[in-house]
Each structure stands twice: as C-alpha cells, then as structure tokens.
Design an enzyme around this catalytic site. Structure first.
Site, PDB file in Angstrom:
ATOM      1  N   ASN A   7      35.431 -35.350 -11.725  1.00 39.98           N
ATOM      2  CA  ASN A   7      35.143 -35.903 -10.396  1.00 39.98           C
ATOM      3  C   ASN A   7      35.241 -37.418 -10.529  1.00 39.98           C
ATOM      4  OD1 ASN A   7      34.120 -36.765  -7.949  1.00 39.98           O
ATOM      5  ND2 ASN A   7      32.319 -35.445  -7.998  1.00 39.98           N
ATOM      6  N   ARG A  85      38.174 -32.777  -8.517  1.00 40.53           N
ATOM      7  CA  ARG A  85      37.727 -32.942  -7.134  1.00 40.53           C
ATOM      8  C   ARG A  85      38.544 -34.060  -6.505  1.00 40.53           C
ATOM      9  NH1 ARG A  85      33.600 -36.504  -4.705  1.00 40.53           N
ATOM     10  NH2 ARG A  85      33.070 -35.669  -2.652  1.00 40.53           N
ATOM     11  N   HIS A 174      32.576 -32.809   2.072  1.00 41.96           N
ATOM     12  CA  HIS A 174      31.563 -32.002   1.377  1.00 41.96           C
ATOM     13  C   HIS A 174      31.917 -30.518   1.415  1.00 41.96           C
ATOM     14  CE1 HIS A 174      28.475 -35.363   2.421  1.00 41.96           C
ATOM     15  NE2 HIS A 174      28.978 -35.566   1.212  1.00 41.96           N
ATOM     16  N   ARG A 235      25.439 -45.431   5.005  1.00 49.38           N
ATOM     17  CA  ARG A 235      26.396 -45.263   6.102  1.00 49.38           C
ATOM     18  C   ARG A 235      25.654 -45.077   7.411  1.00 49.38           C
ATOM     19  NH1 ARG A 235      29.704 -40.506   3.193  1.00 49.38           N
ATOM     20  NH2 ARG A 235      29.917 -41.529   1.168  1.00 49.38           N
ATOM     21  N   GLU A 379      28.764 -28.135  -7.294  1.00 47.12           N
ATOM     22  CA  GLU A 379      30.163 -28.387  -6.967  1.00 47.12           C
ATOM     23  C   GLU A 379      31.058 -28.214  -8.186  1.00 47.12           C
ATOM     24  OE1 GLU A 379      30.375 -31.693  -3.593  1.00 47.12           O
ATOM     25  OE2 GLU A 379      28.827 -32.166  -5.088  1.00 47.12           O
TER      26      GLU A 379
END
Length: 396
Positions: A7, A85, A174, A235, A379
C-alpha cells in the site's frame, strides 16, 4: 504460499506478507517519510519489531530491505504474487487487474483524478517489479467496488461535456474496506450476503459511508475525489462549490491553495483548533475544550446524515456496520450516532458497545434493534484474497 501486499502512500510504503486463505500475517511493516533524511522502515515479525534508518531512501530502497528480511526468514521463494492497493482506477476498472504495461498506463491516466495517490502507487509498483522480476502482480482498486453504482448515484448535474470528456462523476473510495466488512458482517449475522442490505461506515482519518445491497455498492458518500462527503480528520467534507470562487475573490488565495486547505487544514483539525485525532478530541472534550466538543458534535451529526442518506439508496436496511480506526475504537462516536437514528430502528446496548474494542468487534445493538455491528477491517487480507482470485481466473 504467501502474497505480499503493498500500500504505497505519497511518502510511505505499508506492506504485509499474508496467507490469502486464512489471513495469517507473517511479516508486516511500514516505511515512512520516504525521500526525507528521517526516512525509516519498521518490520514486525514473530512478535518482534525492528526499525531501520533509510536516510532519504526511496520506495526501491525500502523494497530492498523488505527483500533482505524475506531472505533472512527464508520466505522469498514462498512469495507467489504481489497485490497493490491503487486508489483510483477511474471508470475502466470494475475489478482487480493483473498488472501489464497497458494497465500501468491506465493507472497513469488516472493521475489527474488522484494526484496525491496514484503517482505513489505507480512508484510502489515499479519498485516491486524491479525487486520481484517475473512475479505476478495485481492492482486492487479502491474505486472498483463502487463501479456498480447506478447512474442516478454517480452522475453530477453538470454539463454533459464535463462527464463525457473529463470523467466528472462520483467514483467513491474505501471500496476495499467496505467490501471486506460487508462480507464479515454477513458472516457475523449468519445470513447470506446476497440477502442483505447493509450500511457500512468506514471511519478513520478519512471517512465514508456506503450502501451495500447483495454485496454490491449502490451509493457512497465520497465522489470525484475523497474530499466529498463526511467531515474527516483534515478534510472538510461537503462544502458549497461556490466557496472556491468566493475565497479566491475575497482572500486572494488560488484554487490550488483553497483545495489544499480543504484537504489538509480542515475537518476535525480546523473545527477543534487542536488535533485531527478523534481520541485526543474526546479527551479534550471531556476536559471542557469547546472546539473539541464542536468538532465531535459536527462529525456525529454529519455521519448520522450520511447514514440516513444511504437508507434512501437501499430502501430496506438490514444492518449498520462501523469500521476503521474511529469506528472500531470510539464507543462514544457509535453511541452518539445511534442516538440520532432511532427512526431507522437502531437502539444501543451500552455494555456491548463498551466491550466492542478493536480486535474484538461484534454486535452493539439491543435485542429489539436493527443490528448494528463493529467489524474490524482488514484491507490487506482483502487485497491478498482478490489478488489470489484474479490470478486463479487468469490461470484457469
């Protein structure tokens, strides 16, 4: 046989050596601050942790040390594939893809859609190709799970030319996590995933909710970029699109500066004036910090709104799933969110909610409630499974 999962971030490389069938992790680690003098590599194996200085090292240098560790453990020959990923696959990829020169070019074409993420993925892929020449490599896209969104969910009400020529639409993110926890929730509920309508809430420094019907994403809160949707660590989430023009006129900021601030200087950090970490916010709010309380309250309010909006997409809701760093660890956020959603039939079991800490998870709802669950996301395991599945299909 083991799958190496990578990742790649803008200055980091997270990795894990995983058995796709069982999820067993033999080796994991994180290379941080790549390209800086303080760059370092952390290796975790067999309950032991090592840290190596990289002194400005690159993705390639980090991969070299990972290779060395695999050789030390005698596992290099046991790695049969590498799964990456990749944040953005645009509209082209609705499933994982074996990495070919053409696929790598397609990932490059998506750089304008994910300028902070896809270049890092490309760097990680190229480093892995050099380190493991000839080994099968697979790209698993965060956006691909959401390619099943209907047009009413993914289209913006903007000029047709923007959509046709520039790909201006909602993509969602996601997806790897949402797909994984939906499957785990079905297992915990002892019901076929094909029979379930679930709302999944991935809550971390980045946050999104997703409506999952029969294992397929039918709506989600993030859009063209990961900036749309819920309030997050740094964010802003949803703001009036006119904000850019207004601030450019009254403050002299450029569009790039405004967008950077919305991504990196907003969210919990801006509202609290303190931190982007929910744990610290909760501690500060308990001490009476006004900004921390405001940030937590706004987060929960917008989260409840987002969950309710996913119910519209599903029509019938069979369960709510919390995951991610906040979703798995904050009993306070879960309780406050459910308290705003009684009209969905949600009632909290306070003792179960307090017990559902990371590493355990489980139901947090009362017996007469719509099921609400904490599911620990993984993940890396999902990427390993999807890598094995796509390579098995190719071989078959």
């Amino acid at each position: 046989m083991w799958t190496l999962v990578l990742n790649s971030g803008s200055s980091s490389l997270k990795f894990a050596l995983i058995d796709p069938a069982s999820g067993e992790t033999h080796l994991s680690g994180l290379a941080e601050r790549l390209g800086a003098e303080a760059a370092s590599l952390r290796l975790d194996s067999g309950g032991k942790r090592q840290t190596h200085a990289l002194h400005g090292g690159s993705y390639a240098e980090a991969m070299r040390l990972v290779l060395n560790e695999l050789d030390t453990l005698g596992l290099r020959s046991e790695v049969w594939a590498i799964g990456h990923r990749v944040v953005h696959g645009g509209s082209r990829f609705s499933s994982p893809a074996s990495i070919t020169p053409e696929v790598l070019d397609a990932i490059r074409e998506c750089v304008p859609l994910a300028p902070l993420h896809n270049p890092a993925s490309i760097a990680g892929i190229e480093a892995a190709m050099n380190a493991f020449p000839g080994l099968p490599q697979v790209a698993v896209f965060d956006t691909s799970f959401h390619q099943t969104l209907p047009e009413v969910a993914y289209r913006y009400a903007v000029p047709e030319e923007w959509f046709r020529q520039h790909g201006v639409r909602r993509y969602g993110f996601h997806g790897i996590s949402h797909a994984f926890v939906a499957g785990e929730a079905a297992r915990m509920l002892d019901r076929p995933l094909a029979d379930l309508n679930l709302i999944t809430a991935h809550l971390g420094n980045g946050c999104s909710v997703c409506a999952v019907s029969a294992g397929r994403s039918v709506d989600t809160s993030m859009g063209l970029t990961p900036l749309e949707g819920l309030v997050m660590g740094t964010r802003s989430g949803n703001v009036d699109p006119g904000l850019h023009d207004y601030l450019a006129r009254v403050s002299g900021l450029t569009l790039t500066q405004i967008t950077a601030a919305l991504n990196r200087e907003s969210g919990f950090l801006a509202l609290s004036g303190l931190t982007n970490d929910m744990r610290e916010l909760e501690e500060a709010a308990a001490r009476g910090h006004v900004g921390a309380r405001l940030a937590a309250d706004i987060f929960v309010y917008r989260l409840a709104q987002g969950i309710a909006s996913m119910a519209v997409a599903l029509g019938r809701v069979d369960g709510l799933v919390f995951t991610g760093g906040i979703g798995e660890n904050s009993a306070t956020v879960r309780a406050a969110t459910l308290a705003r959603l009684p009209f969905l039939g949600l009632k909290l079991d306070e003792s179960a909610n307090s017990a559902a800490v990371r590493g355990q998870g489980g139901p947090i709802s009362a017996p007469d409630s719509l099921p609400a669950l904490v599911v620990n996301t993984n993940e890396e395991w999902m990427i390993a499974r999807e890598t094995a599945e796509i390579l098995t299909k190719v071989a078959g």
